[in-house]
Motif scaffolding. Structure first.
Motif, PDB file in Angstrom:
ATOM      1  N   ALA A 171       0.872  -1.350  -0.041  1.00  0.00           N
ATOM      2  CA  ALA A 171       0.053   0.099   0.165  1.00  0.00           C
ATOM      3  C   ALA A 171       0.830   1.226   0.008  1.00  0.00           C
ATOM      4  CB  ALA A 171      -1.050  -0.035   1.254  1.00  0.00           C
ATOM      5  N   LEU A 172       1.783   1.297   0.815  1.00  0.00           N
ATOM      6  CA  LEU A 172       2.822   2.611   0.889  1.00  0.00           C
ATOM      7  C   LEU A 172       3.509   2.711  -0.364  1.00  0.00           C
ATOM      8  CD1 LEU A 172       4.481   2.135   4.523  1.00  0.00           C
ATOM      9  CD2 LEU A 172       2.671   3.641   3.607  1.00  0.00           C
ATOM     10  N   ALA A 173       4.105   1.582  -1.078  1.00  0.00           N
ATOM     11  CA  ALA A 173       4.750   1.655  -2.321  1.00  0.00           C
ATOM     12  C   ALA A 173       3.826   2.251  -3.399  1.00  0.00           C
ATOM     13  CB  ALA A 173       5.219   0.437  -2.744  1.00  0.00           C
ATOM     14  N   ALA A 174       2.445   2.087  -3.138  1.00  0.00           N
ATOM     15  CA  ALA A 174       1.564   2.259  -4.427  1.00  0.00           C
ATOM     16  C   ALA A 174       1.029   3.563  -4.039  1.00  0.00           C
ATOM     17  CB  ALA A 174       0.352   1.350  -4.527  1.00  0.00           C
ATOM     18  N   GLY A 175       1.545   4.160  -3.059  1.00  0.00           N
ATOM     19  CA  GLY A 175       1.112   5.720  -2.502  1.00  0.00           C
ATOM     20  C   GLY A 175      -0.252   5.663  -1.865  1.00  0.00           C
ATOM     21  N   ASP A 176      -0.858   4.672  -1.451  1.00  0.00           N
ATOM     22  CA  ASP A 176      -2.104   4.498  -1.001  1.00  0.00           C
ATOM     23  C   ASP A 176      -2.057   4.522   0.627  1.00  0.00           C
ATOM     24  OD1 ASP A 176      -4.665   3.927  -0.632  1.00  0.00           O
ATOM     25  OD2 ASP A 176      -5.146   2.231  -1.727  1.00  0.00           O
ATOM     26  N   MET A 177      -1.990   5.851   0.925  1.00  0.00           N
ATOM     27  CA  MET A 177      -1.878   6.035   2.023  1.00  0.00           C
ATOM     28  C   MET A 177      -2.969   5.806   2.995  1.00  0.00           C
ATOM     29  SD  MET A 177       1.159   7.139   1.646  1.00  0.00           S
ATOM     30  CE  MET A 177       1.709   7.186   3.408  1.00  0.00           C
ATOM     31  N   GLY A 178      -4.359   5.862   2.470  1.00  0.00           N
ATOM     32  CA  GLY A 178      -5.610   5.690   3.234  1.00  0.00           C
ATOM     33  C   GLY A 178      -5.519   4.132   3.685  1.00  0.00           C
ATOM     34  N   ARG A 179      -5.069   3.264   2.507  1.00  0.00           N
ATOM     35  CA  ARG A 179      -5.147   1.843   2.539  1.00  0.00           C
ATOM     36  C   ARG A 179      -4.044   1.351   3.636  1.00  0.00           C
ATOM     37  NH1 ARG A 179      -8.531  -2.333   2.550  1.00  0.00           N
ATOM     38  NH2 ARG A 179      -7.576  -4.273   1.530  1.00  0.00           N
ATOM     39  N   ALA A 180      -3.077   2.110   3.725  1.00  0.00           N
ATOM     40  CA  ALA A 180      -2.109   1.724   4.558  1.00  0.00           C
ATOM     41  C   ALA A 180      -2.650   2.175   6.193  1.00  0.00           C
ATOM     42  CB  ALA A 180      -0.645   2.663   4.725  1.00  0.00           C
ATOM     43  N   GLU A 181      -3.336   3.295   6.258  1.00  0.00           N
ATOM     44  CA  GLU A 181      -3.839   3.715   7.486  1.00  0.00           C
ATOM     45  C   GLU A 181      -4.867   2.626   7.981  1.00  0.00           C
ATOM     46  OE1 GLU A 181      -6.276   7.090   9.495  1.00  0.00           O
ATOM     47  OE2 GLU A 181      -5.317   7.499   7.618  1.00  0.00           O
ATOM     48  N   GLN A 182      -5.769   2.253   7.019  1.00  0.00           N
ATOM     49  CA  GLN A 182      -6.525   1.122   7.471  1.00  0.00           C
ATOM     50  C   GLN A 182      -5.827  -0.234   7.917  1.00  0.00           C
ATOM     51  OE1 GLN A 182      -8.744  -0.638   3.875  1.00  0.00           O
ATOM     52  NE2 GLN A 182     -10.506  -0.786   5.133  1.00  0.00           N
ATOM     53  N   LEU A 183      -4.759  -0.667   7.231  1.00  0.00           N
ATOM     54  CA  LEU A 183      -4.176  -1.871   7.798  1.00  0.00           C
ATOM     55  C   LEU A 183      -3.424  -1.574   9.145  1.00  0.00           C
ATOM     56  CD1 LEU A 183      -2.746  -2.844   4.305  1.00  0.00           C
ATOM     57  CD2 LEU A 183      -4.686  -3.977   5.381  1.00  0.00           C
ATOM     58  N   LEU A 184      -2.810  -0.440   9.325  1.00  0.00           N
ATOM     59  CA  LEU A 184      -2.308  -0.332  10.311  1.00  0.00           C
ATOM     60  C   LEU A 184      -2.972   0.349  11.824  1.00  0.00           C
ATOM     61  CD1 LEU A 184       0.650   1.989   8.682  1.00  0.00           C
ATOM     62  CD2 LEU A 184       1.226  -0.205  10.068  1.00  0.00           C
ATOM     63  N   GLY A 185      -4.397   0.711  11.332  1.00  0.00           N
ATOM     64  CA  GLY A 185      -5.040   1.184  12.574  1.00  0.00           C
ATOM     65  C   GLY A 185      -4.605   2.603  13.053  1.00  0.00           C
ATOM     66  N   ARG A 186      -3.612   3.368  12.052  1.00  0.00           N
ATOM     67  CA  ARG A 186      -3.271   4.446  12.225  1.00  0.00           C
ATOM     68  C   ARG A 186      -2.450   4.999  11.071  1.00  0.00           C
ATOM     69  NH1 ARG A 186       0.330   0.853  14.122  1.00  0.00           N
ATOM     70  NH2 ARG A 186       2.299   1.170  13.710  1.00  0.00           N
ATOM     71  N   PRO A 187      -2.162   6.495  10.911  1.00  0.00           N
ATOM     72  CA  PRO A 187      -1.488   6.883   9.578  1.00  0.00           C
ATOM     73  C   PRO A 187      -0.016   6.290   9.651  1.00  0.00           C
ATOM     74  CG  PRO A 187      -2.751   8.479  10.820  1.00  0.00           C
ATOM     75  CD  PRO A 187      -2.888   7.528  11.511  1.00  0.00           C
ATOM     76  N   TYR A 188       0.513   6.274   8.869  1.00  0.00           N
ATOM     77  CA  TYR A 188       2.069   5.753   8.724  1.00  0.00           C
ATOM     78  C   TYR A 188       2.979   6.939   9.239  1.00  0.00           C
ATOM     79  CZ  TYR A 188       6.462   3.855   7.385  1.00  0.00           C
ATOM     80  OH  TYR A 188       7.806   3.464   7.712  1.00  0.00           O
TER      81      TYR A 188
END
Length: 311
Positions: A171-188
Motif C-alpha cells: 500500500a505504501l509503495a503504491a502511495g495508497d496512504m488511506g489503505r496503509a492507515e486502514q491496515l495499520l489502524g493509524r496513519p503511517y
C-alpha cells in the motif's frame, strides 16, 4: 515497557510470563489483535506480557540486499508496543551463533530457563531454529512436556485478506496512504531526530527540518503532505520529501520536512512525521530554480489537501 537486550540480561524476576514471538514490523492491526489476546491472558494469569523479537531480522542477516524495507525501526516499534500495553520486550541478537541454535536449544534456553513462559502465541506457520526445523507442532509438544500452553495467533482480515506487513508495504509503495492507515489502524509514521543539514532549502525560501532515517531502504519515497508531532503546536502541517535528493546528488535516504507557518528552532528534537497524502514521485531537476518552483507547487498542493480534509 521494559526492553531486555539479549539473553544475558534476563534475570530471575523475568521468569513467569505470557509471550509471543515475531518481528512485529509495523505493529499493524493483525499484530494488535495478538497483543490484545496476550494482554487478556496476562491479566487472567496475573503475569507480565512479553514480545520476543530479534535484531536484525533473519532476512536482513542472510540476504540484506533482498530484505524488504522495514516499516518500523526498533525505536519506533518499541514506541508502538508500549501503546498496546506490552510489559516487556526481549530483543535477541540474530547472528551466526543464534542461527545455528537448534529449535530445542532455543526452547530450553529462552522459553523455559530464561522466561518460564506460561502461555505462548505464535502463527501456525512460524519457523525457527537451525534450518528452520522448529515449528508450531514442536512448540506444542514442548508446551505439553513443560506445562505451558501454545496457541495460534488469530488471523485478522480486511476485505477477506489477511492483514500483514507485506500488504502494508504494498500500500505504501503504491502511495495508497488511506489503505496503509486502514491496515495499520493509524496513519503511517516515521520518527527521528532533527539534524542540521546543508541549509540549501533556506536559500530558495523553503527551510526544512532534516531527519536522518538510519535505514538502507525505506518503504516510501516521494513527496507527501505530512503532519509533524513532537513540537510546539503539534500537529504542524507541512510538505515533505523522502528520498536521496537526486538534484543535489544525494546518496542516502533523508526525510526533509518544510513546515507551514513555523519558524521555531527544533534542532535535536525527536519528532514523528505522519504521512497523510502522497503528492508525487521524487525527481531530479536541472536547476535549483526549477526545484524551487516545484516545491512551491507541492506546498500549495499540500495546503489545498489539508484545507479540503479539514473542512
Amino acid at each position: 515497557m521494559e526492553l531486555i537486550r539479549g539473553y544475558h540480561n534476563l534475570r530471575p524476576r523475568h521468569r513467569g510470563c505470557v509471550a509471543t514471538i515475531g518481528n512485529f514490523d509495523g505493529v499493524h492491526l493483525g499484530h494488535q489483535t495478538v497483543l490484545g489476546q496476550l494482554s487478556e491472558k496476562a491479566a487472567e494469569l496475573g503475569v507480565p506480557s512479553g514480545v520476543i523479537s530479534v535484531e536484525p531480522y533473519p532476512m536482513e542477516f542472510f540476504a540484506p540486499d533482498k530484505a524488504p524495507a522495514r516499516l518500523t525501526r526498533l525505536r519506533e516499534k518499541i514506541r508502538a508496543l508500549t501503546r498496546y500495553a506490552v510489559d516487556r520486550m526481549l530483543c535477541l541478537r540474530f547472528d551466526a551463533e543464534f542461527a545455528a541454535q537448534t529449535p530445542e536449544e532455543f526452547i530450553e534456553r529462552v522459553l523455559i530457563e530464561g522466561l518460564d513462559v506460561r502461555y505462548l502465541v505464535v502463527g501456525d506457520d512460524f519457523r525457527f531454529g537451525k534450518d528452520r526445523r522448529g515449528d508450531f507442532a514442536l512448540l506444542r509438544k514442548a508446551g505439553e512436556q513443560h506445562g505451558f500452553q501454545v496457541v495460534n495467533l488469530h488471523t485478522f482480515a480486511i476485505d477477506g485478506e489477511r492483514v500483514s506487513s507485506t500488504r502494508v508495504r504494498e500500500a505504501l509503495a503504491a502511495g495508497d496512504m488511506g489503505r496503509a492507515e486502514q491496515l495499520l489502524g493509524r496513519p503511517y509514521r516515521m520518527c527521528g531526530r532533527v539534524a542540521h543539514g546543508d541549509k540549501r532549502g533556506r536559500t530558495i525560501g523553503f527551510p526544512t527540518a532534516n531527519i536522518h532515517l538510519h535505514r538502507t531502504n525505506t518503504p516510501i519515497k516521494g513527496v507527501f503532505a505530512v503532519e509533524m508531532f513532537g513540537i510546539e503546536g503539534e500537529p504542524v502541517q507541512g510538505v515533505a520529501n523522502i528520498g536521496t535528493r537526486p538534484t543535489v546528488d544525494g546518496v542516502r535516504s533523508l526525510l526533509e520536512v518544510h513546515l507551514f507557518d513555523f519558524d521555531a528552532d527544533i534542532y535535536g528534537r525527536n519528532v514523528s512525521a505522519e504521512f497523510v497524502h502522497r503528492l508525487r514521485d521524487e525527481q531530479k531537476f536541472a536547476s535549483f530554480e526549477e526545484l524551487r518552483k516545484q516545491i512551491d507547487k507541492d506546498a500549495n498542493a499540500a495546503r489545498a489537501f489539508f484545507a479540503q480534509r479539514d473542512k
